[in-house]
Every structure is written in C-alpha cells, then in structure tokens.
Design a protein around this motif. Structure first.
Motif, PDB file in Angstrom:
ATOM      1  N   MET A 102       0.861  -1.189   0.000  1.00 28.69           N
ATOM      2  CA  MET A 102       0.000   0.000   0.000  1.00 28.69           C
ATOM      3  C   MET A 102       0.896   1.236   0.000  1.00 28.69           C
ATOM      4  O   MET A 102       1.541   1.543   1.007  1.00 28.69           O
ATOM      5  CB  MET A 102      -0.877   0.019   1.253  1.00 28.69           C
ATOM      6  CG  MET A 102      -1.786  -1.193   1.348  1.00 28.69           C
ATOM      7  SD  MET A 102      -2.818  -1.148   2.834  1.00 28.69           S
ATOM      8  CE  MET A 102      -1.614  -1.371   4.117  1.00 28.69           C
ATOM      9  N   GLY A 155      -7.850   6.568   2.024  1.00 27.87           N
ATOM     10  CA  GLY A 155      -7.394   5.705   3.115  1.00 27.87           C
ATOM     11  C   GLY A 155      -7.017   4.319   2.640  1.00 27.87           C
ATOM     12  O   GLY A 155      -7.438   3.885   1.559  1.00 27.87           O
ATOM     13  N   ASN A 156      -6.221   3.621   3.463  1.00 25.82           N
ATOM     14  CA  ASN A 156      -5.759   2.308   2.980  1.00 25.82           C
ATOM     15  C   ASN A 156      -6.845   1.238   3.000  1.00 25.82           C
ATOM     16  O   ASN A 156      -6.659   0.159   2.450  1.00 25.82           O
ATOM     17  CB  ASN A 156      -4.475   1.874   3.685  1.00 25.82           C
ATOM     18  CG  ASN A 156      -4.642   1.796   5.182  1.00 25.82           C
ATOM     19  OD1 ASN A 156      -5.729   1.517   5.679  1.00 25.82           O
ATOM     20  ND2 ASN A 156      -3.564   2.042   5.906  1.00 25.82           N
ATOM     21  N   VAL A 160       4.015   0.537   3.020  1.00 25.45           N
ATOM     22  CA  VAL A 160       5.245   0.790   2.253  1.00 25.45           C
ATOM     23  C   VAL A 160       6.376   1.195   3.198  1.00 25.45           C
ATOM     24  O   VAL A 160       7.554   1.127   2.842  1.00 25.45           O
ATOM     25  CB  VAL A 160       5.003   1.901   1.190  1.00 25.45           C
ATOM     26  CG1 VAL A 160       4.820   3.281   1.823  1.00 25.45           C
ATOM     27  CG2 VAL A 160       6.118   1.956   0.165  1.00 25.45           C
ATOM     28  N   LYS A 182       7.935   7.079   9.688  1.00 28.02           N
ATOM     29  CA  LYS A 182       6.688   7.852   9.731  1.00 28.02           C
ATOM     30  C   LYS A 182       6.954   9.340   9.868  1.00 28.02           C
ATOM     31  O   LYS A 182       6.396  10.150   9.146  1.00 28.02           O
ATOM     32  CB  LYS A 182       5.840   7.425  10.946  1.00 28.02           C
ATOM     33  CG  LYS A 182       5.313   6.014  10.895  1.00 28.02           C
ATOM     34  CD  LYS A 182       4.086   5.907  10.022  1.00 28.02           C
ATOM     35  CE  LYS A 182       3.549   4.495   9.988  1.00 28.02           C
ATOM     36  NZ  LYS A 182       2.675   4.262   8.843  1.00 28.02           N
ATOM     37  N   GLN A 223      -5.619   3.761  -6.175  1.00 29.78           N
ATOM     38  CA  GLN A 223      -6.750   3.721  -5.255  1.00 29.78           C
ATOM     39  C   GLN A 223      -7.690   4.909  -5.502  1.00 29.78           C
ATOM     40  O   GLN A 223      -7.353   5.813  -6.277  1.00 29.78           O
ATOM     41  CB  GLN A 223      -6.264   3.735  -3.816  1.00 29.78           C
ATOM     42  CG  GLN A 223      -5.665   5.031  -3.360  1.00 29.78           C
ATOM     43  CD  GLN A 223      -5.375   5.015  -1.860  1.00 29.78           C
ATOM     44  OE1 GLN A 223      -4.251   4.888  -1.446  1.00 29.78           O
ATOM     45  NE2 GLN A 223      -6.429   5.156  -1.054  1.00 29.78           N
ATOM     46  N   GLY A 228      -0.162   4.374  -1.276  1.00 32.07           N
ATOM     47  CA  GLY A 228      -0.994   5.497  -1.728  1.00 32.07           C
ATOM     48  C   GLY A 228      -1.088   6.623  -0.717  1.00 32.07           C
ATOM     49  O   GLY A 228      -1.789   7.601  -0.943  1.00 32.07           O
ATOM     50  N   GLY A 229      -0.365   6.489   0.392  1.00 35.97           N
ATOM     51  CA  GLY A 229      -0.456   7.504   1.447  1.00 35.97           C
ATOM     52  C   GLY A 229       0.213   8.809   1.048  1.00 35.97           C
ATOM     53  O   GLY A 229       0.987   8.859   0.094  1.00 35.97           O
ATOM     54  N   GLN A 230      -0.102   9.851   1.798  1.00 34.94           N
ATOM     55  CA  GLN A 230       0.465  11.169   1.475  1.00 34.94           C
ATOM     56  C   GLN A 230       1.807  11.399   2.170  1.00 34.94           C
ATOM     57  O   GLN A 230       2.577  12.258   1.762  1.00 34.94           O
ATOM     58  CB  GLN A 230      -0.498  12.278   1.921  1.00 34.94           C
ATOM     59  CG  GLN A 230      -1.752  12.382   1.082  1.00 34.94           C
ATOM     60  CD  GLN A 230      -2.642  13.499   1.588  1.00 34.94           C
ATOM     61  OE1 GLN A 230      -3.059  13.504   2.735  1.00 34.94           O
ATOM     62  NE2 GLN A 230      -2.914  14.475   0.739  1.00 34.94           N
ATOM     63  N   GLY A 231       2.057  10.639   3.244  1.00 32.51           N
ATOM     64  CA  GLY A 231       3.313  10.772   3.975  1.00 32.51           C
ATOM     65  C   GLY A 231       3.543  12.183   4.488  1.00 32.51           C
ATOM     66  O   GLY A 231       4.676  12.670   4.470  1.00 32.51           O
ATOM     67  N   THR A 232       2.489  12.825   4.956  1.00 28.34           N
ATOM     68  CA  THR A 232       2.620  14.229   5.370  1.00 28.34           C
ATOM     69  C   THR A 232       3.586  14.402   6.547  1.00 28.34           C
ATOM     70  O   THR A 232       4.317  15.384   6.612  1.00 28.34           O
ATOM     71  CB  THR A 232       1.252  14.834   5.763  1.00 28.34           C
ATOM     72  OG1 THR A 232       0.579  13.899   6.600  1.00 28.34           O
ATOM     73  CG2 THR A 232       0.391  15.124   4.555  1.00 28.34           C
ATOM     74  N   ARG A 233       3.599  13.424   7.468  1.00 30.44           N
ATOM     75  CA  ARG A 233       4.461  13.583   8.651  1.00 30.44           C
ATOM     76  C   ARG A 233       5.942  13.503   8.283  1.00 30.44           C
ATOM     77  O   ARG A 233       6.774  14.158   8.872  1.00 30.44           O
ATOM     78  CB  ARG A 233       4.129  12.492   9.690  1.00 30.44           C
ATOM     79  CG  ARG A 233       2.840  12.746  10.418  1.00 30.44           C
ATOM     80  CD  ARG A 233       2.428  11.550  11.233  1.00 30.44           C
ATOM     81  NE  ARG A 233       1.976  10.439  10.387  1.00 30.44           N
ATOM     82  CZ  ARG A 233       1.737   9.212  10.838  1.00 30.44           C
ATOM     83  NH1 ARG A 233       1.956   8.921  12.097  1.00 30.44           N
ATOM     84  NH2 ARG A 233       1.306   8.266  10.024  1.00 30.44           N
TER      85      ARG A 233
HETATM   86  P1  UTP Z   1      -0.266   6.133   7.224  1.00 31.82           P
HETATM   87  O1  UTP Z   1      -1.533   6.038   7.948  1.00 31.82           O
HETATM   88  O2  UTP Z   1       0.978   6.099   8.024  1.00 31.82           O
HETATM   89  O3  UTP Z   1      -0.303   7.438   6.310  1.00 31.82           O
HETATM   90  O4  UTP Z   1      -0.248   4.984   6.145  1.00 31.82           O
HETATM   91  P2  UTP Z   1       0.776   8.108   5.369  1.00 31.82           P
HETATM   92  O5  UTP Z   1      -0.002   8.757   4.300  1.00 31.82           O
HETATM   93  O6  UTP Z   1       1.835   7.179   4.909  1.00 31.82           O
HETATM   94  O7  UTP Z   1       1.456   9.193   6.293  1.00 31.82           O
HETATM   95  P3  UTP Z   1       0.867  10.533   6.961  1.00 31.82           P
HETATM   96  O8  UTP Z   1      -0.164  10.095   7.951  1.00 31.82           O
HETATM   97  O9  UTP Z   1       0.309  11.419   5.886  1.00 31.82           O
HETATM   98  O10 UTP Z   1       2.086  11.102   7.604  1.00 31.82           O
HETATM   99  C1  UTP Z   1       0.012   3.643   6.439  1.00 31.82           C
HETATM  100  C2  UTP Z   1       0.172   2.885   5.131  1.00 31.82           C
HETATM  101  O11 UTP Z   1      -1.023   2.970   4.366  1.00 31.82           O
HETATM  102  C3  UTP Z   1      -0.752   3.535   3.087  1.00 31.82           C
HETATM  103  C4  UTP Z   1       0.533   4.319   3.259  1.00 31.82           C
HETATM  104  O12 UTP Z   1       1.173   4.497   2.020  1.00 31.82           O
HETATM  105  C5  UTP Z   1       1.291   3.442   4.236  1.00 31.82           C
HETATM  106  O13 UTP Z   1       1.882   2.348   3.578  1.00 31.82           O
HETATM  107  N1  UTP Z   1      -1.893   4.360   2.673  1.00 31.82           N
HETATM  108  C6  UTP Z   1      -2.406   5.312   3.502  1.00 31.82           C
HETATM  109  C7  UTP Z   1      -2.411   4.182   1.426  1.00 31.82           C
HETATM  110  O14 UTP Z   1      -1.930   3.334   0.637  1.00 31.82           O
HETATM  111  N2  UTP Z   1      -3.474   4.942   1.050  1.00 31.82           N
HETATM  112  C8  UTP Z   1      -4.013   5.879   1.837  1.00 31.82           C
HETATM  113  O15 UTP Z   1      -4.985   6.541   1.417  1.00 31.82           O
HETATM  114  C9  UTP Z   1      -3.467   6.069   3.112  1.00 31.82           C
END
Ligand code: UTP
Length: 416
Positions: A101, A210-211, A240, A392, A184, A103-108
């Motif tokens: 997965m 969201g995941n 990821v 994170k 996604q 697709g997260g934004q990794g904002t932190r």
């Molecule tokens: P996190 O909840 O840690 O979010 O994702 P994030 O986006 O990586 O980081 P922040 O919160 O913005 O800092 C946990 C896992 O779920 C994936 C992320 O890529 C990570 O592997 N994920 C999260 C998705 O694939 N899609 C999403 O919409 C959200």
C-alpha cells in the motif's frame, strides 16, 4: 439532461456555488474537466461524512476482550516445521501474491515525492524504500524458487511519480512482468463550512480515501480477477514504510492455513501501556484493531496471569488474506474516519492559500476495519527489532534515523 446542467444543479443542491462561480471563469477544456469531475463525485456521501463531523460520536455498548495469539519465539520446533511446510507449499506453487500500500500522502515525513522514493541513509550510500522492499521479495523468490506477483497501490496524486521512479530504477531488478501498479480511489477535501476545496489545477481537490480503499481498488482495477485467474489463494497486504517488513512469512501463512481462517496478521508487544499504537482485540466477538484513543485507560493497563498486557498486541500493518476474503470485503462498505488536516487551496479571488493551521477534513477508511466482518483470525506475535522499523515522522520516534539504526542492526546480526 446535459452534463453541464446536471453539474450546476448538483452544486446548487449541495451548496457549492463557489464551484459554480469557478466553472463560469474557466476556458472550455478546463470547464469540461471540472464538469466531468463533478458528475463523478458522490456529493451525497461526502456531505453525509461532513455532517457527521458535527455530531458527537455515538459510543456503542461494546464488549471488548483480548484476542488469542501465538508467539513465534515460543513455537516448538515441530509446530514451526509443520506451519512452515504448509506455507512453503503455497508459495512454491505460485498461489501467493504481495500487495504494497503506497498510496499515502506521507505528510508527517515531509519528503517531496512518494514515500517509497525516500532514500534511507544506510551503509553510507543509502537505499530507497522501494529498493528495500524489492530486495526483500527477491530474497524470498530465490529461497522458494518462484517469482511472487507484486502489486503496488498508488494514489492519483503519486501514481506518475511512482511509476517514473520505478521505471528509472529498472524496478530494482524485480521482474517487471510480475509487477502491477494500480491506483486507489479518492474523496474530496471539505472545509469547516462544508465547502469543497479547489486545487491549483482548478479542480475539486481530492485526496486518497485511506488504505481501507485497497480492497475495492483491487477489485475495480481488475487485479483481483487477475489474481483469481492466476490461481492465487493468499494475498499479503502491507504498508510501504516499514523497512523490516517481512512480506513472505511461511510460518504466518501456515498458521492461517492450519487454523482455517481467512485472515491473519502479525503483532509486536506494545512498548508500554501508553504507547500510541492500535492494538488487536475482539469486539462483540469479532477481531478488531482498536485505536489507542478508543481503548479505556484501565484496559490499556490491564495484565493477564503471566503479567503481559491484555491488550498489548500492536498492529504493524502486516496482514494476510485469502482471495475470497478480499472479494467479500471489497463489496462491503467500510466506515470512514476523519482527519482534520492542513490543505492548501485556491480561494474565490484565485489566490493560493497555504494554511498554518488545520483547515479541512480528509475522510479515510482503514484496512483493518474489515477484520470485523469475520468471526476469527490468526495472530502471530513477532520480535519488534526483527520486523518493525517504521519511517513515519521527520524526526524523533519512527523516523529515518530510528529506522536506519534498526535496519543496520538487524542485517549486521543476520550476517554473523
Ligand atoms: P499512514 O496512515 O501512516 O499514512 O499509512 P501516510 O499517508 O503514509 O502518512 P501521513 O499520515 O500522511 O504522515 C500507512 C500505510 O497505508 C498507506 C501508506 O502508504 C502506508 O503504507 N496508505 C495510507 C495508502 O496506501 N493509502 C491511503 O490513502 C493512506
């Protein structure tokens, strides 16, 4: 009714006239793009989610119990051999796939670009996170004499960057034929007044949903059908951003098979009762991960007869599912959680606003909320320092610095 009129009616119905104003200012091409987008968005759903932000969360009477687990370190030699054999058979016969997965934004973390493209400063020259994952899978392929199909989920926001990066790096030596990248879904971002935000591209600003979107995206992208066609029976789904993630664990797989369950997961012991992690439990008889904020303090401190925390099995985003389970979940509706975040937008004068404080709601579903659709699951406790090194935060706990130390320490030990 024509598409344009339909879009205008929708905007009026849902009180989004700032978007109607924008529509009137756009050139023909941009206008058509926005009309198409408006016609695709489920305004009823998004406004319902927004309305819920104003209501108090209903506390239901839940019966929370601890969940049984196995400890990998405490398995007897015979038990481990039996599980490993069952798991190995599945992997060697090509019935296993891995989903990452991403697709997260990794904002932190604050890295510009998808998290998988972040270079962890290990061994002097560094290693990209995607490279670490690819190496982990290549090692398993060698060990079990197979090539595991690898599915990578991206978001609309980071898909191009991910694809370009992997292409440029030749998929870190992973056989490209076995890699599938799928996207996604997204949901609009909503401000505190219930207005949808406008992006720099003069569209409605959306973000990944969201995941928990993994299940439906696997189905809608055709990946699930492809898995079934290939005869895949078990699918690992992981995040990821854990550089010690073991995506191919024959013991976990064997336990799930022996226990005849459709889902399995791994946990590590909660560092202390106050650690901010979700823990596994049973709620009203069904498996669940309960967020730290939702676990009553008294329960968080509770210990069993062995002195272990009763609710101490922490989630490390390391899940296993049968293909049937994914199919079943993909047709269900998961609940959405809301996060109040800082999101930039274009205001009515056409100026970009970069907020200093959170200004809008993002709605996300979580992968583990689907566990509740099942009566049981298998849970395997593993050693934190061997399997959990998350990236994170930019600094401090769970940061590149802590992940580098854990990664190097683990591999040093493996080589001795
Ligand atoms: P996190 O909840 O840690 O979010 O994702 P994030 O986006 O990586 O980081 P922040 O919160 O913005 O800092 C946990 C896992 O779920 C994936 C992320 O890529 C990570 O592997 N994920 C999260 C998705 O694939 N899609 C999403 O919409 C959200």
């Amino acid at each position: 009714m024509d598409k344009e009129q339909n879009a205008i009616d929708i905007l009026k119905q849902y009180n989004q006239t700032h978007i109607t104003n924008l529509l009137n200012k756009l050139d023909e091409e941009k206008k058509q793009e926005l009309i198409d987008q408006i016609n695709k968005i489920d305004f009823h759903q998004i406004m319902e989610l927004y309305d819920n932000t104003k209501k108090n969360i209903e506390i239901k009477e839940n019966i929370i119990e601890s969940i049984p687990y196995l400890d990998k370190l405490k398995l007897s030699k015979e038990e481990k051999e039996e599980y490993d054999k069952l798991g190995k058979e599945i992997i060697q016969s090509g019935q296993y796939a891995v989903v990452t997965m991403a697709g997260g934004q990794g904002t932190r973390l604050g890295h510009t670009g998808p998290k998988g493209t972040f270079k962890l400063d290990v061994y002097g020259k560094g290693k990209y996170i995607f490279e670490i994952l690819a190496d982990n899978l290549k090692e398993a392929n060698e060990k079990y004499d197979t090539t595991i199909p690898w599915y990578i989920m991206t978001s609309k926001e980071n898909n191009k960057q991910t694809v370009d990066f992997l292409e440029k790096n030749n998929y870190f030596g992973y056989n490209k034929e076995y890699i599938t990248i799928f996207m996604q879904g997204e949901l609009p971002l909503v401000d505190t007044e219930g207005k949808l935000l406008i992006s720099k591209e003069l569209k409605i600003k959306e973000a990944s949903d969201g995941n928990g979107g993994t299940y439906s995206s696997l189905r809608e992208s055709g990946c699930l059908a492809e898995m079934k066609e290939k005869g895949i029976k078990w699918v690992f789904i992981g995040g990821v951003d854990n550089v010690l993630l073991k995506m191919v664990d024959v013991t976990l797989l064997g336990i799930a098979i022996k226990k005849q369950v459709q889902i399995a997961s791994k946990s590590v012991v909660k560092a202390n009762p106050k650690e901010k992690v979700g823990v596994f439990c049973k709620i009203n008889g069904h498996p669940k991960i309960i967020e730290y904020a939702e676990l009553p303090e008294k329960m968080a401190e509770e210990r069993d007869s062995q002195g272990e925390l009763k609710y101490g099995e922490s989630n490390i985003m390391c899940h296993l599912f049968t293909v049937e389970a994914i199919e079943k979940i993909s047709k269900e509706t998961l609940i959405y959680h809301r996060a109040f975040k800082k999101n930039s937008y274009i205001d009515e004068t056409g100026k970009e606003v970069i907020p200093q404080e959170p200004n809008s709601f993002k709605f996300e579903s979580f992968i583990f909320d689907a566990f509740e659709f099942f009566d049981d699951m298998a849970l395997l406790r593993v050693k934190r320092e061997e399997e959990f090194a998350p990236v994170k935060n930019k600094e401090g706990a769970d940061s590149p610095k802590t992940a580098k130390d854990l990664y190097e320490k683990y591999w040093k030990k493996m080589k001795i």
